[in-house]
Scaffold this motif. Structure first.
Motif, PDB file in Angstrom:
ATOM      1  N   PHE A 178       0.869  -1.178   0.000  1.00 57.34           N
ATOM      2  CA  PHE A 178       0.000   0.000   0.000  1.00 57.34           C
ATOM      3  C   PHE A 178       0.902   1.223   0.000  1.00 57.34           C
ATOM      4  O   PHE A 178       1.670   1.429   0.942  1.00 57.34           O
ATOM      5  CB  PHE A 178      -0.889   0.022   1.246  1.00 57.34           C
ATOM      6  CG  PHE A 178      -2.140  -0.790   1.124  1.00 57.34           C
ATOM      7  CD1 PHE A 178      -3.382  -0.184   1.103  1.00 57.34           C
ATOM      8  CD2 PHE A 178      -2.082  -2.175   1.035  1.00 57.34           C
ATOM      9  CE1 PHE A 178      -4.541  -0.933   0.991  1.00 57.34           C
ATOM     10  CE2 PHE A 178      -3.227  -2.937   0.924  1.00 57.34           C
ATOM     11  CZ  PHE A 178      -4.471  -2.309   0.902  1.00 57.34           C
ATOM     12  N   LEU A 179       0.813   2.027  -1.036  1.00 56.63           N
ATOM     13  CA  LEU A 179       1.687   3.187  -1.182  1.00 56.63           C
ATOM     14  C   LEU A 179       0.895   4.479  -1.047  1.00 56.63           C
ATOM     15  O   LEU A 179      -0.082   4.696  -1.767  1.00 56.63           O
ATOM     16  CB  LEU A 179       2.390   3.168  -2.544  1.00 56.63           C
ATOM     17  CG  LEU A 179       3.257   4.397  -2.849  1.00 56.63           C
ATOM     18  CD1 LEU A 179       4.493   4.427  -1.963  1.00 56.63           C
ATOM     19  CD2 LEU A 179       3.652   4.431  -4.319  1.00 56.63           C
ATOM     20  N   LEU A 180       1.348   5.334  -0.144  1.00 50.26           N
ATOM     21  CA  LEU A 180       0.850   6.698  -0.049  1.00 50.26           C
ATOM     22  C   LEU A 180       1.830   7.599  -0.786  1.00 50.26           C
ATOM     23  O   LEU A 180       2.978   7.750  -0.373  1.00 50.26           O
ATOM     24  CB  LEU A 180       0.746   7.123   1.422  1.00 50.26           C
ATOM     25  CG  LEU A 180       0.370   8.582   1.677  1.00 50.26           C
ATOM     26  CD1 LEU A 180      -1.034   8.887   1.162  1.00 50.26           C
ATOM     27  CD2 LEU A 180       0.480   8.900   3.169  1.00 50.26           C
ATOM     28  N   GLN A 181       1.394   8.163  -1.909  1.00 52.33           N
ATOM     29  CA  GLN A 181       2.224   9.126  -2.631  1.00 52.33           C
ATOM     30  C   GLN A 181       2.021  10.480  -1.953  1.00 52.33           C
ATOM     31  O   GLN A 181       0.971  11.097  -2.084  1.00 52.33           O
ATOM     32  CB  GLN A 181       1.847   9.166  -4.110  1.00 52.33           C
ATOM     33  CG  GLN A 181       2.036   7.818  -4.798  1.00 52.33           C
ATOM     34  CD  GLN A 181       2.126   7.923  -6.309  1.00 52.33           C
ATOM     35  OE1 GLN A 181       3.143   8.324  -6.857  1.00 52.33           O
ATOM     36  NE2 GLN A 181       1.057   7.562  -6.981  1.00 52.33           N
ATOM     37  N   ALA A 182       3.031  10.922  -1.232  1.00 55.96           N
ATOM     38  CA  ALA A 182       2.878  12.043  -0.307  1.00 55.96           C
ATOM     39  C   ALA A 182       3.235  13.392  -0.906  1.00 55.96           C
ATOM     40  O   ALA A 182       3.285  14.385  -0.189  1.00 55.96           O
ATOM     41  CB  ALA A 182       3.720  11.787   0.949  1.00 55.96           C
ATOM     42  N   SER A 183       3.502  13.445  -2.198  1.00 55.77           N
ATOM     43  CA  SER A 183       3.811  14.706  -2.878  1.00 55.77           C
ATOM     44  C   SER A 183       2.922  14.800  -4.115  1.00 55.77           C
ATOM     45  O   SER A 183       3.224  14.207  -5.158  1.00 55.77           O
ATOM     46  CB  SER A 183       5.284  14.774  -3.283  1.00 55.77           C
ATOM     47  OG  SER A 183       6.138  14.663  -2.161  1.00 55.77           O
TER      48      SER A 183
END
Length: 368
Positions: free
Chosen positions: A212-217
């Motif tokens: 599970f990846l949160l792309q934070a930008s």
């Protein structure tokens, strides 16, 4: 819905699973994605949006803005569990430097595990994380552990949906996660604007069943997935979603039905004003004694037919995690982490270090 030569990444609405009438629609969509694409966006999850916003906009920039001596105080070499801080450019993928700085954190282990004589070394890969001092970064540990707990619950629930999409009982994949003492891995990663190379992380597969990846930008692209023609397809940030991809261990146990997809990250281009941040969560904490090659699931014939219609997945230049075919999960994890972080292996697993690096300490770890 999608083909093996996808050009875009599909979005699935998690809220559909709450209603029996729409749940079947979600399961059908998920079945197509796991067989043909191996990547998806998941929207409308129960993970607290305010918590995510605070993590992205406040905590992560402050984490990487800590004084270097504070980051080095919690360097990964201190930890036999491969948890802690890694400086920029410490790892290679396919012989090229990965330009990233990162912190690794685990879930669910608050105390050191005391090994007895004769216990396998890989039992020691699970243990407590190293966090910055509370005075340096007030509230970060509590916030991030809350985030990890919520994402871990979501991942566990999602794995049951995967089982349903495979035509199996919802609890089928739970068999790999029976032990209470288990740990999933998360990273907080910074990809700086890079002059030497655009490689943030080179082409690779994940080993964990789910990522599970949160792309934070929101302003930065960079993540790309590879279709069967070898084309690199952008996976740009999409507000209020997680990106999910499937790992080699899940591909193995499902007879290749679930597609593990090669992917990479490009560092921000020279005209960028800010770095790229991301927070991957790897649902990696399988029971340490599980042998994936002995745990292959019996998939219904109609699902196997869909796999065969897709065609055989080609071998790419990405790492293949072939060790799952002959070693227990704990040893696969230990060896993989030791390759990536030889300074940790030399200090805490000298026998493993000598086997992997007979000529002594390399200049870089081998991420993939």
């Amino acid at each position: 819905m999608s083909t093996a030569n996808f050009q875009t990444i599909p979005t699935l609405d998690y809220s559909l699973t709450a209603d029996p009438d729409s749940r079947a629609q979600f399961i059908s969509q998920l079945r197509s994605v796991i067989i043909n694409v191996g990547f998806l966006y998941l929207s409308n999850t129960p993970v607290d949006r305010d918590l995510i916003s605070k993590l992205k906009h406040e905590c992560i920039p402050r984490l990487f803005g800590l004084p270097q001596e504070e980051k080095d105080r919690i360097k990964m070499a201190n930890s036999p569990h491969f948890l802690g801080y890694s400086r920029m450019g410490m790892e290679l993928t396919k012989g090229e430097v990965d330009w990233r700085e990162q912190f690794d954190f685990g879930t669910g282990c608050e105390e050191e595990r005391l090994l007895k004589n004769g216990d396998p070394q890989y039992w020691n890969v699970y243990g407590p994380s190293q966090y910055p001092n509370e005075e340096q970064l007030p509230g970060f540990k509590a916030l991030f552990e809350t985030y990890l707990a919520q994402v871990s619950t979501l991942a566990s629930d999602f794995l049951r949906l995967v089982s349903e999409a495979l035509g199996l009982p919802p609890d089928t994949l739970d068999q790999f996660y029976k032990t209470e003492n288990r740990m999933h891995l998360s990273k907080i990663v910074k990809y700086p604007v890079q002059r030497e190379s655009r490689q943030g992380v080179g082409a690779h597969y994940d080993g964990a069943m789910l990522t599970f990846l949160l792309q934070a930008s929101e302003e930065h692209r960079g993540l790309q997935a590879q279709n069967l023609r070898g084309e690199w397809i952008d996976v740009p940030p999409k507000p209020d979603t997680f990106v999910i991809n499937f790992g080699r261990s899940l591909e193995f146990v499902t007879q290749g039905v679930v597609r593990a997809t090669s992917h990479r990250v490009l560092a921000p281009p020279l005209d960028s004003q800010t770095p790229r941040y991301s927070v991957p969560f790897f649902y990696s904490g399988m029971d340490l004694e599980v042998r994936v090659d002995e745990s292959v699931l019996k998939i219904p014939p109609e699902i196997l037919k869909l796999r065969d219609q897709r065609g055989v997945l080609p071998e790419t230049e990405s790492i293949n995690y072939s060790e799952y075919a002959h070693d227990v999960a704990g040893k696969v994890y230990l060896v993989g982490r030791a390759k990536s972080h030889p300074d940790v292996a030399e200090r805490h697993y000298p026998d493993v270090f000598k086997q992997l690096f007979p000529n002594g300490m390399p200049l870089h770890g081998i991420a993939y």
